[in-house]
Structure formats: structure tokens, C-alpha cells
Design a protein around this motif. Structure first.
Motif, PDB file in Angstrom:
ATOM      1  N   ALA A  32       0.582  -0.731   0.100  1.00 15.09           N
ATOM      2  CA  ALA A  32       0.444   0.191   0.318  1.00 15.09           C
ATOM      3  C   ALA A  32       0.698   1.346   0.203  1.00 15.09           C
ATOM      4  CB  ALA A  32      -1.356   0.016   1.027  1.00 15.09           C
ATOM      5  N   GLN A  33       1.912   1.485   0.918  1.00 16.46           N
ATOM      6  CA  GLN A  33       2.980   2.066   1.080  1.00 16.46           C
ATOM      7  C   GLN A  33       3.509   2.346  -1.065  1.00 16.46           C
ATOM      8  OE1 GLN A  33       2.942   4.684   3.192  1.00 16.46           O
ATOM      9  NE2 GLN A  33       2.290   3.655   4.346  1.00 16.46           N
ATOM     10  N   GLU A  34       3.874   1.527  -1.255  1.00 14.27           N
ATOM     11  CA  GLU A  34       5.042   1.841  -2.114  1.00 14.27           C
ATOM     12  C   GLU A  34       3.900   1.895  -2.928  1.00 14.27           C
ATOM     13  OE1 GLU A  34       7.666   0.847  -3.366  1.00 14.27           O
ATOM     14  OE2 GLU A  34       8.006   1.377  -0.976  1.00 14.27           O
ATOM     15  N   ILE A  35       2.348   1.838  -3.630  1.00 19.69           N
ATOM     16  CA  ILE A  35       1.550   2.253  -4.187  1.00 19.69           C
ATOM     17  C   ILE A  35       1.163   3.732  -4.349  1.00 19.69           C
ATOM     18  CG2 ILE A  35      -1.167   2.153  -5.103  1.00 19.69           C
ATOM     19  CD1 ILE A  35      -0.527  -1.043  -4.568  1.00 19.69           C
ATOM     20  N   LYS A  36       0.646   4.358  -2.999  1.00 20.10           N
ATOM     21  CA  LYS A  36       0.855   5.212  -2.670  1.00 20.10           C
ATOM     22  C   LYS A  36       1.836   6.367  -3.034  1.00 20.10           C
ATOM     23  CE  LYS A  36      -0.007   8.735   1.487  1.00 20.10           C
ATOM     24  NZ  LYS A  36      -1.331   9.059   0.789  1.00 20.10           N
ATOM     25  N   LYS A  37       3.209   5.724  -2.585  1.00 24.13           N
ATOM     26  CA  LYS A  37       4.316   6.579  -3.709  1.00 24.13           C
ATOM     27  C   LYS A  37       4.109   6.878  -4.801  1.00 24.13           C
ATOM     28  CE  LYS A  37       7.437   5.022  -0.776  1.00 24.13           C
ATOM     29  NZ  LYS A  37       8.795   3.976  -0.869  1.00 24.13           N
ATOM     30  N   ILE A  38       3.690   5.651  -6.067  1.00 17.56           N
ATOM     31  CA  ILE A  38       3.338   6.035  -7.253  1.00 17.56           C
ATOM     32  C   ILE A  38       2.301   7.540  -7.411  1.00 17.56           C
ATOM     33  CG2 ILE A  38       5.066   4.970  -7.960  1.00 17.56           C
ATOM     34  CD1 ILE A  38       2.152   3.087  -9.356  1.00 17.56           C
ATOM     35  N   LYS A  39       0.674   6.677  -6.433  1.00 17.36           N
ATOM     36  CA  LYS A  39      -0.193   7.276  -6.427  1.00 17.36           C
ATOM     37  C   LYS A  39      -0.598   8.701  -6.642  1.00 17.36           C
ATOM     38  CE  LYS A  39      -5.015   7.701  -6.864  1.00 17.36           C
ATOM     39  NZ  LYS A  39      -4.720   9.750  -7.232  1.00 17.36           N
ATOM     40  N   ASP A  40       0.481   9.523  -5.485  1.00 12.47           N
ATOM     41  CA  ASP A  40       1.430  11.351  -5.201  1.00 12.47           C
ATOM     42  C   ASP A  40       1.697  11.669  -6.161  1.00 12.47           C
ATOM     43  OD1 ASP A  40      -0.219  10.989  -2.703  1.00 12.47           O
ATOM     44  OD2 ASP A  40       1.692  10.112  -1.329  1.00 12.47           O
ATOM     45  N   LEU A  41       2.483  10.553  -7.288  1.00 13.78           N
ATOM     46  CA  LEU A  41       2.498  11.562  -8.530  1.00 13.78           C
ATOM     47  C   LEU A  41       1.774  11.593  -9.441  1.00 13.78           C
ATOM     48  CD1 LEU A  41       6.192   9.026  -8.129  1.00 13.78           C
ATOM     49  CD2 LEU A  41       6.232  11.542  -7.681  1.00 13.78           C
ATOM     50  N   GLY A  42       0.991  11.385  -9.378  1.00 13.63           N
ATOM     51  CA  GLY A  42      -0.644  11.491 -10.405  1.00 13.63           C
ATOM     52  C   GLY A  42      -0.412  10.431 -11.571  1.00 13.63           C
ATOM     53  N   LEU A  85      -6.676  -5.935  -0.566  1.00 17.63           N
ATOM     54  CA  LEU A  85      -5.280  -5.113  -0.364  1.00 17.63           C
ATOM     55  C   LEU A  85      -6.887  -3.444  -0.951  1.00 17.63           C
ATOM     56  CD1 LEU A  85      -3.310  -3.655  -1.634  1.00 17.63           C
ATOM     57  CD2 LEU A  85      -4.180  -4.593  -4.109  1.00 17.63           C
ATOM     58  N   GLN A  86      -7.833  -4.076  -1.365  1.00 22.21           N
ATOM     59  CA  GLN A  86      -8.820  -1.870  -1.371  1.00 22.21           C
ATOM     60  C   GLN A  86      -8.258  -2.142   0.411  1.00 22.21           C
ATOM     61  OE1 GLN A  86     -12.976  -3.076  -1.991  1.00 22.21           O
ATOM     62  NE2 GLN A  86     -12.820  -0.656  -2.756  1.00 22.21           N
ATOM     63  N   SER A  87      -8.861  -2.447   1.041  1.00 22.38           N
ATOM     64  CA  SER A  87      -8.792  -1.788   2.245  1.00 22.38           C
ATOM     65  C   SER A  87      -7.983  -1.281   2.966  1.00 22.38           C
ATOM     66  CB  SER A  87      -9.053  -2.668   3.548  1.00 22.38           C
ATOM     67  OG  SER A  87      -9.080  -2.894   4.833  1.00 22.38           O
ATOM     68  N   SER A  88      -6.616  -1.731   2.205  1.00 25.37           N
ATOM     69  CA  SER A  88      -4.946  -1.039   2.851  1.00 25.37           C
ATOM     70  C   SER A  88      -5.374   0.023   2.647  1.00 25.37           C
ATOM     71  CB  SER A  88      -4.123  -2.368   2.653  1.00 25.37           C
ATOM     72  OG  SER A  88      -3.223  -1.970   3.481  1.00 25.37           O
ATOM     73  N   LEU A  89      -5.106  -0.079   0.971  1.00 23.85           N
ATOM     74  CA  LEU A  89      -4.837   1.198   0.396  1.00 23.85           C
ATOM     75  C   LEU A  89      -5.600   2.565   1.001  1.00 23.85           C
ATOM     76  CD1 LEU A  89      -5.712  -0.045  -3.440  1.00 23.85           C
ATOM     77  CD2 LEU A  89      -3.773   0.551  -1.875  1.00 23.85           C
ATOM     78  N   GLU A  90      -6.875   2.441   1.408  1.00 20.88           N
ATOM     79  CA  GLU A  90      -8.376   3.173   1.644  1.00 20.88           C
ATOM     80  C   GLU A  90      -7.431   3.339   2.915  1.00 20.88           C
ATOM     81  OE1 GLU A  90     -12.113   1.182   1.238  1.00 20.88           O
ATOM     82  OE2 GLU A  90     -12.207   1.968  -1.056  1.00 20.88           O
ATOM     83  N   GLN A  91      -7.147   2.564   3.888  1.00 22.47           N
ATOM     84  CA  GLN A  91      -6.739   3.309   5.374  1.00 22.47           C
ATOM     85  C   GLN A  91      -5.002   4.147   4.712  1.00 22.47           C
ATOM     86  OE1 GLN A  91      -5.757  -0.100   7.605  1.00 22.47           O
ATOM     87  NE2 GLN A  91      -7.756  -1.122   7.117  1.00 22.47           N
ATOM     88  N   HIS A 119     -13.344   5.563 -13.868  1.00 25.91           N
ATOM     89  CA  HIS A 119     -12.852   6.085 -11.986  1.00 25.91           C
ATOM     90  C   HIS A 119     -11.252   6.158 -11.942  1.00 25.91           C
ATOM     91  CE1 HIS A 119     -16.264   4.414 -10.237  1.00 25.91           C
ATOM     92  NE2 HIS A 119     -15.959   3.363 -11.152  1.00 25.91           N
ATOM     93  N   LEU A 120     -10.443   6.071 -13.521  1.00 25.25           N
ATOM     94  CA  LEU A 120      -8.946   6.225 -12.671  1.00 25.25           C
ATOM     95  C   LEU A 120      -8.637   7.588 -13.997  1.00 25.25           C
ATOM     96  CD1 LEU A 120      -8.204   2.789 -15.742  1.00 25.25           C
ATOM     97  CD2 LEU A 120      -7.198   3.491 -13.459  1.00 25.25           C
ATOM     98  N   GLU A 121      -9.784   8.103 -14.268  1.00 21.35           N
ATOM     99  CA  GLU A 121      -9.560   9.330 -14.523  1.00 21.35           C
ATOM    100  C   GLU A 121      -9.822  10.199 -13.639  1.00 21.35           C
ATOM    101  OE1 GLU A 121     -10.746   9.037 -19.426  1.00 21.35           O
ATOM    102  OE2 GLU A 121     -12.498  10.089 -17.913  1.00 21.35           O
ATOM    103  N   LYS A 122     -10.374   9.589 -12.504  1.00 24.58           N
ATOM    104  CA  LYS A 122     -11.440  10.685 -10.957  1.00 24.58           C
ATOM    105  C   LYS A 122      -9.469  10.352 -10.243  1.00 24.58           C
ATOM    106  CE  LYS A 122     -16.171  11.342 -12.063  1.00 24.58           C
ATOM    107  NZ  LYS A 122     -17.833  10.761 -11.399  1.00 24.58           N
ATOM    108  N   GLY A 123      -8.720   9.226 -10.525  1.00 29.57           N
ATOM    109  CA  GLY A 123      -7.554   9.683  -9.687  1.00 29.57           C
ATOM    110  C   GLY A 123      -8.613   8.229  -8.789  1.00 29.57           C
ATOM    111  N   ARG A 124      -9.186   7.390  -9.582  1.00 23.59           N
ATOM    112  CA  ARG A 124      -9.419   6.956  -8.186  1.00 23.59           C
ATOM    113  C   ARG A 124      -8.747   5.050  -8.424  1.00 23.59           C
ATOM    114  NH1 ARG A 124     -15.605   7.864  -9.280  1.00 23.59           N
ATOM    115  NH2 ARG A 124     -16.125   9.206  -7.848  1.00 23.59           N
ATOM    116  N   ILE A 125      -8.084   4.643  -7.678  1.00 27.63           N
ATOM    117  CA  ILE A 125      -7.157   3.345  -8.079  1.00 27.63           C
ATOM    118  C   ILE A 125      -8.984   1.794  -7.884  1.00 27.63           C
ATOM    119  CG2 ILE A 125      -5.897   1.617  -6.832  1.00 27.63           C
ATOM    120  CD1 ILE A 125      -4.294   3.585  -5.418  1.00 27.63           C
TER     121      ILE A 125
END
Length: 236
Positions: A32-42, A85-91, A119-125
Motif C-alpha cells: 500500500a505504501q509503495e502504491i501510494k508513492k506513485i499515486k501521489d505522483l499522479g 488490498l482495497q482496505s489497506s489502500l483506503e486506510q 474511475h481512473l480519470e477521476k484519480g481512483r485506484i
């Protein structure tokens, strides 16, 4: 970013971490932390995850279960992992949508291509669970098909090894790593990268695949920034 929209393929076995089965909460948090890093990059992120830590359809025949029934059991296993995984990402503060190849309206949406892209265009995983909804197809095939449907730039296959080797590096210490491969080379060398259905889909649609070690912190972020990590399989 080198890649604007990615399809991240994770194995169910990877979620076991140090355990022999099930889900390791520490590994889940790490991902989740690794995915958040690239999510924050857009980066726009779609994910397909396997279910091998719980049940694999190909195991069914050895236990006397009909193969088709076993494959549906495997699809439900992927859905359990996807929900975890969804739960961890949302946390960790990310917005997600879980879409399923089979109808389970209480916990997820059915897969609809245009809705997934929106969903992707709106920034959702977007997490794709339950395969494509049909037996005899692996989660590799699901990853390839969904990546093509959502027009992803690349399939990133996160594994526990740092790329594709001439032989299994965990068994053969003399195995050497490939930096790049063409689809044709990988086919001729009979390298076990993805199942043939998935591999053919990627080749015919000119969709590159990168095999990399997901367990190394920073690998995913560096990949989407354009660093040469793992093994790139492409048409060139």
C-alpha cells in the motif's frame, strides 16, 4: 512520469510474506505504501492480484474437484485478496474501486470498461477481482486483457525476483538476467513470463511488460519515473 496509466499485476503468493498461507498484514501495508508513492505522483493505477495464497484453480484436479468449479473457487480467492488490498489502500488515504468479473454486488461493482476508465480519470485506484469471470483463464490473462481494455501504457508484473533470467535463479545460481527482450525472443527461449494467452495478447497489442521485484522499496516508484529496473519485454 514515463507511464501515465499502468496495470500492476501482483501474485497472491506475494501477500503471504513470511507466512505459509493467507495474508501477511505487514506485506499488505508495504505494498500500500509503495502504491501510494506513485499515486501521489499522479499515475493512474489499475491492479490485478492473484489468489494463489488461498486457492489455485489448477490445484482442484489433484483434490478431485472439477476444474471449472476449481477455477471459480480461485476467482473468489482473488476477490478476497482484492478486498484486503482495497482496505489497506483506503486506510492509507487512497480512493479505490473494486470491480469484479463475476457479480458480487454486495462488495464490488461489475466490470464495465467505460466506468473503469472513468474511475481512473477521476484519480481512483481500480482493482480488478475474480479474473475475467470465466474458467480456464489465469490472472495473467486478466491483467493483459484489462490493461488493453483500459488503454494502459504498460503491464508491471511485480514478483519476488528482480527480472527474467535464463533459468530459475532460486534453483540455478549460474542463471543470468535479461535486461530487455523482444516478445519473439521470449517465445523462442520458452521463458516462463506469463501464460501464452496473456503473452500473445500483449504482443498483438504492442503492450510492453516489465517484470520486477515488488518487494524492494522504491522499485515501483523508480520504474514509473523511467529507471531501467527489472526486465522489459516489448515488440522492439
Amino acid at each position: 512520469m514515463k507511464y501515465k496509466r499502468i496495470l500492476l499485476k501482483l501474485s497472491g503468493e506475494a501477500l503471504m510474506g513470511e507466512k505459509k498461507y493467507g495474508i501477511d498484514s505487514n506485506r499488505l501495508e508495504q505494498y500500500a505504501q509503495e502504491i501510494k508513492k506513485i499515486k501521489d505522483l499522479g499515475v493512474e493505477i489499475a491492479i490485478v492480484i492473484g489468489g494463489g495464497n488461498i486457492f489455485r484453480g489448477v490445484q482442484a484436479e489433484r483434490t478431485g474437484i472439477d476444474r471449472v468449479q476449481g477455477d471459480y473457487m480461485g476467482m473468489l480467492a482473488t476477490l478476497i485478496n482484492a478486498m484486503a488490498l482495497q482496505s489497506s489502500l483506503e486506510q492509507n488515504g487512497m480512493y479505490t474501486r473494486l470491480m469484479s468479473g463475476i457479480k458480487v454486488e454486495s462488495v464490488c461493482e461489475p466490470f464495465i470498461r467505460r466506468r473503469a476508465i472513468r474511475h481512473l480519470e477521476k484519480g481512483r485506484i481500480v482493482i480488478f477481482g475474480a479474473g475475467i469471470g470465466n474458467p480456464y483463464f489465469t490472472t495473467d490473462s486478466t491483467a493483459a486483457l484489462r490493461a488493453i481494455e483500459i488503454e494502459a501504457d504498460v503491464v508491471l508484473k511485480g514478483t519476488r525476483v528482480d527480472g527474467v533470467y535464463t533459468a530459475d535463479p532460486e534453483k540455478d545460481k549460474s542463471a543470468t538476467k535479461y535486461g530487455t527482450l523482444s516478445f519473439q525472443e521470449a517465445y523462442e527461449k520458452n521463458l516462463n513470463i506469463m501464460d501464452m494467452t496473456a503473452f500473445t495478447l500483449c504482443q498483438e497489442n504492442n503492450l510492453p511488460i516489465i517484470v520486477f521485484d515488488m518487494n524492494v522499496p522504491g522499485n515501483l516508484e523508480n520504474l514509473v519515473k523511467g529507471e531501467e529496473i527489472g526486465t522489459l519485454i516489448s515488440s522492439n
